[in-house]
Write an enzyme that holds these catalytic residues in place. Structure first.
Site, PDB file in Angstrom:
ATOM      1  N   GLU A 152       0.832  -1.201   0.000  1.00 57.50           N
ATOM      2  CA  GLU A 152       0.000   0.000   0.000  1.00 57.50           C
ATOM      3  C   GLU A 152       0.870   1.256   0.000  1.00 57.50           C
ATOM      4  O   GLU A 152       1.940   1.293   0.584  1.00 57.50           O
ATOM      5  CB  GLU A 152      -0.911   0.001   1.226  1.00 57.50           C
ATOM      6  CG  GLU A 152      -1.901  -1.157   1.166  1.00 57.50           C
ATOM      7  CD  GLU A 152      -2.925  -1.134   2.284  1.00 57.50           C
ATOM      8  OE1 GLU A 152      -4.109  -1.319   1.973  1.00 57.50           O
ATOM      9  OE2 GLU A 152      -2.557  -0.933   3.451  1.00 57.50           O
TER      10      GLU A 152
ATOM     11  N   CYS B  87       3.422   8.570   1.399  1.00 56.76           N
ATOM     12  CA  CYS B  87       3.925   7.598   2.371  1.00 56.76           C
ATOM     13  C   CYS B  87       4.199   6.290   1.612  1.00 56.76           C
ATOM     14  O   CYS B  87       3.289   5.674   1.063  1.00 56.76           O
ATOM     15  CB  CYS B  87       2.870   7.412   3.462  1.00 56.76           C
ATOM     16  SG  CYS B  87       3.357   6.246   4.714  1.00 56.76           S
TER      17      CYS B  87
ATOM     18  N   CYS C 153       6.358  -7.002   7.527  1.00 54.81           N
ATOM     19  CA  CYS C 153       7.489  -6.530   8.333  1.00 54.81           C
ATOM     20  C   CYS C 153       7.955  -7.682   9.219  1.00 54.81           C
ATOM     21  O   CYS C 153       7.125  -8.440   9.723  1.00 54.81           O
ATOM     22  CB  CYS C 153       7.050  -5.351   9.195  1.00 54.81           C
ATOM     23  SG  CYS C 153       8.411  -4.517  10.033  1.00 54.81           S
TER      24      CYS C 153
ATOM     25  N   CYS D  51       6.005  -4.877  16.259  1.00 55.64           N
ATOM     26  CA  CYS D  51       5.562  -3.848  17.200  1.00 55.64           C
ATOM     27  C   CYS D  51       4.090  -4.110  17.512  1.00 55.64           C
ATOM     28  O   CYS D  51       3.286  -4.329  16.596  1.00 55.64           O
ATOM     29  CB  CYS D  51       5.762  -2.466  16.603  1.00 55.64           C
ATOM     30  SG  CYS D  51       7.477  -2.197  16.105  1.00 55.64           S
TER      31      CYS D  51
ATOM     32  N   CYS E 112       1.106  -2.040  15.901  1.00 56.35           N
ATOM     33  CA  CYS E 112       1.142  -1.795  14.449  1.00 56.35           C
ATOM     34  C   CYS E 112       0.487  -2.932  13.678  1.00 56.35           C
ATOM     35  O   CYS E 112       0.806  -4.105  13.892  1.00 56.35           O
ATOM     36  CB  CYS E 112       2.596  -1.641  13.999  1.00 56.35           C
ATOM     37  SG  CYS E 112       2.764  -1.492  12.219  1.00 56.35           S
TER      38      CYS E 112
ATOM     39  N   CYS F 224      -1.427   5.957   9.845  1.00 55.76           N
ATOM     40  CA  CYS F 224      -0.195   5.310  10.306  1.00 55.76           C
ATOM     41  C   CYS F 224      -0.501   3.983  10.971  1.00 55.76           C
ATOM     42  O   CYS F 224      -1.336   3.920  11.863  1.00 55.76           O
ATOM     43  CB  CYS F 224       0.493   6.121  11.395  1.00 55.76           C
ATOM     44  SG  CYS F 224       1.026   7.702  10.923  1.00 55.76           S
TER      45      CYS F 224
HETATM   46  N1  SAH Z   1       8.990   0.537  10.217  1.00 54.16           N
HETATM   47  C1  SAH Z   1       9.228   1.924  10.313  1.00 54.16           C
HETATM   48  C2  SAH Z   1       8.399   2.748   9.351  1.00 54.16           C
HETATM   49  C3  SAH Z   1       6.959   2.350   9.153  1.00 54.16           C
HETATM   50  S1  SAH Z   1       5.857   2.653  10.496  1.00 54.16           S
HETATM   51  C4  SAH Z   1       9.031   2.400  11.738  1.00 54.16           C
HETATM   52  O1  SAH Z   1       8.529   1.633  12.552  1.00 54.16           O
HETATM   53  O2  SAH Z   1       9.420   3.522  12.020  1.00 54.16           O
HETATM   54  C5  SAH Z   1       5.540   4.404  10.417  1.00 54.16           C
HETATM   55  C6  SAH Z   1       5.140   5.034  11.773  1.00 54.16           C
HETATM   56  O3  SAH Z   1       3.788   4.654  12.136  1.00 54.16           O
HETATM   57  C7  SAH Z   1       6.018   4.560  12.918  1.00 54.16           C
HETATM   58  O4  SAH Z   1       6.375   5.621  13.768  1.00 54.16           O
HETATM   59  C8  SAH Z   1       5.106   3.602  13.616  1.00 54.16           C
HETATM   60  O5  SAH Z   1       5.532   3.391  14.922  1.00 54.16           O
HETATM   61  C9  SAH Z   1       3.784   4.277  13.502  1.00 54.16           C
HETATM   62  N2  SAH Z   1       2.638   3.406  13.786  1.00 54.16           N
HETATM   63  C10 SAH Z   1       2.560   2.080  13.610  1.00 54.16           C
HETATM   64  N3  SAH Z   1       1.339   1.618  13.985  1.00 54.16           N
HETATM   65  C11 SAH Z   1       0.641   2.690  14.392  1.00 54.16           C
HETATM   66  C12 SAH Z   1      -0.705   2.851  14.849  1.00 54.16           C
HETATM   67  N4  SAH Z   1      -1.535   1.836  14.946  1.00 54.16           N
HETATM   68  N5  SAH Z   1      -1.117   4.098  15.186  1.00 54.16           N
HETATM   69  C13 SAH Z   1      -0.265   5.154  15.044  1.00 54.16           C
HETATM   70  N6  SAH Z   1       0.979   5.050  14.589  1.00 54.16           N
HETATM   71  C14 SAH Z   1       1.448   3.833  14.275  1.00 54.16           C
HETATM   72 FE1  SF4 Z   2       7.383  -2.880  11.331  1.00 57.32          FE
HETATM   73 FE2  SF4 Z   2       5.149  -1.623  12.102  1.00 57.32          FE
HETATM   74 FE3  SF4 Z   2       7.179  -1.896  13.822  1.00 57.32          FE
HETATM   75 FE4  SF4 Z   2       7.402  -0.200  11.748  1.00 57.32          FE
HETATM   76  S1  SF4 Z   2       5.967  -0.023  13.449  1.00 57.32           S
HETATM   77  S2  SF4 Z   2       8.934  -1.709  12.453  1.00 57.32           S
HETATM   78  S3  SF4 Z   2       6.231  -1.332  10.154  1.00 57.32           S
HETATM   79  S4  SF4 Z   2       5.965  -3.585  12.912  1.00 57.32           S
END
Ligand code: SAH
Ligand code: SF4
Length: 398
Positions: free
Chosen positions: A123, A136, A143, A147, A150, A375
């Site tokens: 996406e 974006c 991934c 996290c 996420c 995000c």
């Molecule tokens: N993997 C990288 C980039 C992709 S995530 C990283 O983790 O930085 C992009 C941003 O979205 C990151 O700061 C991540 O922590 C945030 N993010 C992920 N899940 C989210 C959610 N459910 N609500 C708000 N931000 C989120």
């Molecule tokens: Fe991967 Fe989501 Fe963690 Fe970014 S925030 S490193 S996309 S699992």
């Protein structure tokens, strides 16, 4: 490996090699030296390589051509030869969705490399705002990191994107927005003013392809988007941070999200490998860091988890001495997510505190939530099939 597995592997690689023989190599995403090398291999004379690469580069990235026949700066014969040898087509757009707030999301299908077999999906999201437009971009399908807040983290890694697939997302967005010179738009203003590597995946786990793609995107002769307008977000792959500064040189964002290792270990499990102190040391040493080039620290607001004023105080203490911006992100929920977004009043109190400590701390307005484009909401249906499942399927087809 058993004899059965081995014969299966052999059969599979022979079948894949045969299929790949019909797939033309792509030129999109190659750096200039790689492009010249590809043209050399195709038999173009050495003394023409630089000029031809320049003409093709302009066609691809200044004009947005998807077919060599449009590149009239090249002779008809050469256009035909290139068309028979190389692929410059777009990624497949599976769906395009538009949010009530103008955010757009594309679901794109990548090639699988095997004709007839659908490739994995990713996406890309475009977020228009007053005076700027941010794209974006994804770096991986799924991934490997997990996290817990996420959505992408619940999708196992299928594969890294190639540099061409990363650049390809920008090309698709420019097509859809009509951002090529010959389109009917009556304005020279850019629609994509910024790029954030914040889509699916961890960009520092796909380093070379991300580096090459960002070189192509920022090249002054093509899309020409300055690296100061490109931000790479990482969950904290400490050993790659300095390399990113030295070899990519774009803006850096760190997904910090917590101020002590105990909480961060739960939110960003990679923290167990690279704890907060090491991460912040790597930030202090980020090449090119200055007050004009600050690191953005992203901080997702999770109710009762990391959103107290004590947390805000500790955040300010930790970041002391690092030229930083703090980006507070209201948590975007997804089906089955184990957290709640902090109350708005709490987010404001938190933001006020860090603001008063001297940090710009914009709260990121959630965009495109209605189309799951905000995000952390990105996830495609592509899952990595276990080898045994694939084996079963192939047996069934054979
Ligand atoms: N993997 C990288 C980039 C992709 S995530 C990283 O983790 O930085 C992009 C941003 O979205 C990151 O700061 C991540 O922590 C945030 N993010 C992920 N899940 C989210 C959610 N459910 N609500 C708000 N931000 C989120
Ligand atoms: Fe991967 Fe989501 Fe963690 Fe970014 S925030 S490193 S996309 S699992």
């Amino acid at each position: 490996m058993t004899a059965l597995d081995m014969s299966h592997e052999k059969r599979k690689s022979a079948a894949e090699a045969a299929a790949l023989a019909h797939v033309k190599p792509g030129l999109i995403g190659l750096t200039r030296p790689q492009l010249m090398e590809a043209l050399k291999k195709a038999g173009l004379p050495d003394k023409q390589l630089r000029m031809r690469a320049g003409q093709i580069w302009n066609g691809l990235y200044k004009s947005g051509f998807t077919d060599f026949s449009a590149m009239t700066t090249l002779s008809k014969e050469l256009r035909e030869q290139l068309g028979a040898t190389f692929d410059i087509s777009r990624l497949e757009v599976v769906t395009e969705q538009k949010s009530v707030d103008g955010t757009r999301k594309w679901l794109l299908r990548l090639p699988s490399g095997v004709p007839g077999v659908p490739g994995p999906e990713i996406e890309t999201v475009y977020i228009p705002e007053e005076g700027r437009g941010t794209l974006c971009v994804s770096s991986q399908v799924g991934c490997t990191l997990t996290c817990t807040f996420c959505h992408t983290g619940t999708q196992k890694l299928v594969r890294n994107l190639t540099a061409g697939e990363i650049v390809g997302q920008v090309l698709i967005a420019r097509d859809a927005l009509g951002e090529w010179p010959d389109s009917n738009r009556n304005s020279d203003d850019r629609l994509i003013t910024n790029i954030v590597m914040m889509g699916m995946g961890e960009p520092l786990y796909n380093f070379d392809n991300v580096r090459d793609a960002l070189d192509v995107i920022s090249d002054g002769e093509g899309i020409s988007l300055s690296k100061r307008r490109i931000t790479l977000s990482t969950s904290g792959v400490v050993p790659m941070i300095e390399k990113a500064g030295a070899e990519i040189g774009c803006m850096l964002a760190i997904s910090l999200h917590a101020v002590n290792d105990e909480t961060r270990n739960k939110l960003v499990p990679l923290n167990k490998k690279y704890p907060i102190k090491e991460l912040l040391d790597a930030c202090r040493n980020y090449p090119g860091l200055s007050n004009a080039r600050r690191i953005t620290f992203e901080y997702v607001m999770l109710k009762g988890v990391n959103d107290s004023i004590e947390d805000a105080k500790e955040l300010v203490r930790l970041l002391k001495g690092i030229p930083a911006k703090i980006n507070l992100i209201p948590f975007n929920p997804w089906p089955g997510s184990p957290y709640e977004c902090s109350d708005w009043a709490q987010i404001e109190k938190f933001a006020d505190f860090v603001n008063r400590a001297g940090y710009a701390s914009p709260v990121r307005t959630p965009r495109g939530r209605d189309i799951m484009a905000a995000c952390g909401q990105l996830k495609s249906e592509t899952v990595k099939k276990r080898a045994s499942e694939r084996f079963k399927e192939e047996r069934a087809e054979a």
